[in-house]
Design a protein around this motif. Sequence first.
Motif, PDB file in Angstrom:
ATOM      1  N   ALA A  65       0.840  -1.053   0.089  1.00 16.42           N
ATOM      2  CA  ALA A  65      -0.021   0.157   0.054  1.00 16.42           C
ATOM      3  C   ALA A  65       0.884   1.240  -0.255  1.00 16.42           C
ATOM      4  CB  ALA A  65      -0.962   0.021   1.291  1.00 16.42           C
ATOM      5  N   ARG A  98      -7.529   2.238   2.462  1.00  9.29           N
ATOM      6  CA  ARG A  98      -7.060   1.745   1.164  1.00  9.29           C
ATOM      7  C   ARG A  98      -6.799   0.211   1.370  1.00  9.29           C
ATOM      8  NH1 ARG A  98      -2.818   2.659  -1.285  1.00  9.29           N
ATOM      9  NH2 ARG A  98      -1.496   3.866   0.272  1.00  9.29           N
ATOM     10  N   VAL A  99      -6.507  -0.245   2.653  1.00  9.45           N
ATOM     11  CA  VAL A  99      -6.542  -1.592   2.726  1.00  9.45           C
ATOM     12  C   VAL A  99      -7.736  -2.481   3.124  1.00  9.45           C
ATOM     13  CG1 VAL A  99      -5.157  -3.270   4.271  1.00  9.45           C
ATOM     14  CG2 VAL A  99      -4.063  -1.474   3.111  1.00  9.45           C
TER      15      VAL A  99
END
Length: 288
Positions: A65, A98-99
């Motif tokens: 990421a 975002r994860v």
Amino acid sequence: MTRHHHDTTQMDWAEMAPMLERGAELGTPVYRQAAAWLGELAPPASVRRILDVGSGPGVLTTLLAEAFPYAEVVAVDATPPLLERARARAERLGLADRVQTRHAELPGDIDTLGEADLIWSGNALHHIGDQRAALAGLARRLRPGGLVALVEGGLTERHLPRDIGLGRPGLESRLEAVRAEWFAEMRAELPGFARETEDWRALLAAAGLTPSGARSFLLDIPAPVTPVVREYLHTFFTRSRTALEGRLADDDIAALDRLLDPEDPQGLARRPDAYLLAAHTVHTARRG
């Protein structure tokens, strides 16, 4: 004298979580190098979705990421406690937006994972019986031009000199040989097991992908090591003693017991010659 086998090839991933997490953390410099190399093969601006297949506790998930700042990264694993660690890590690092995590049993759930521009699978494929079928499934998940990065092979970790002053010289070589025997039995017991020559370039090509190179990355933490590394080594050798006890000679068990004794002057807690050395090989291929 070798003891009667009473060990098992079944792995308790939840129990192994702390060791897996610490080992991946110690390897962070290596994995950052690997991620930077992948960034040359797949420019970060073009990577919008990444699957980390067999993510474990998510150390690599968060590194990916960071290396690919425009991408959604999905940690894929079959063990809920490991996915919980991955979520917690992403939150601590400010990456929770975002994860994502996805519980999935592979290879059966591969086609439910959605498409990706980059698929990373770190030392996970060898836990799937039919590796050829699994690779074909991962290839189907790649978008056109997408990249798969497969970590398999390399060189086994080493931690101690050949002669440690305990028992017979060559303890780690014997442990490695016994571990290889254990590994072969573990693979043979996997559902759908199919024996394959471990030519990863050929296997990637057989999955319909175009091989795009392989590189090995060296993890070299020389002696004397820090307390954090010593803690990892103690956990590693504790697991080796437990998993391989039924396969090891009595004198090797005795040597391991002394290594694991925190009060022994020649134990891991006090040895000045313990180190951590390994090589991780990353095989890549692209979908046309």
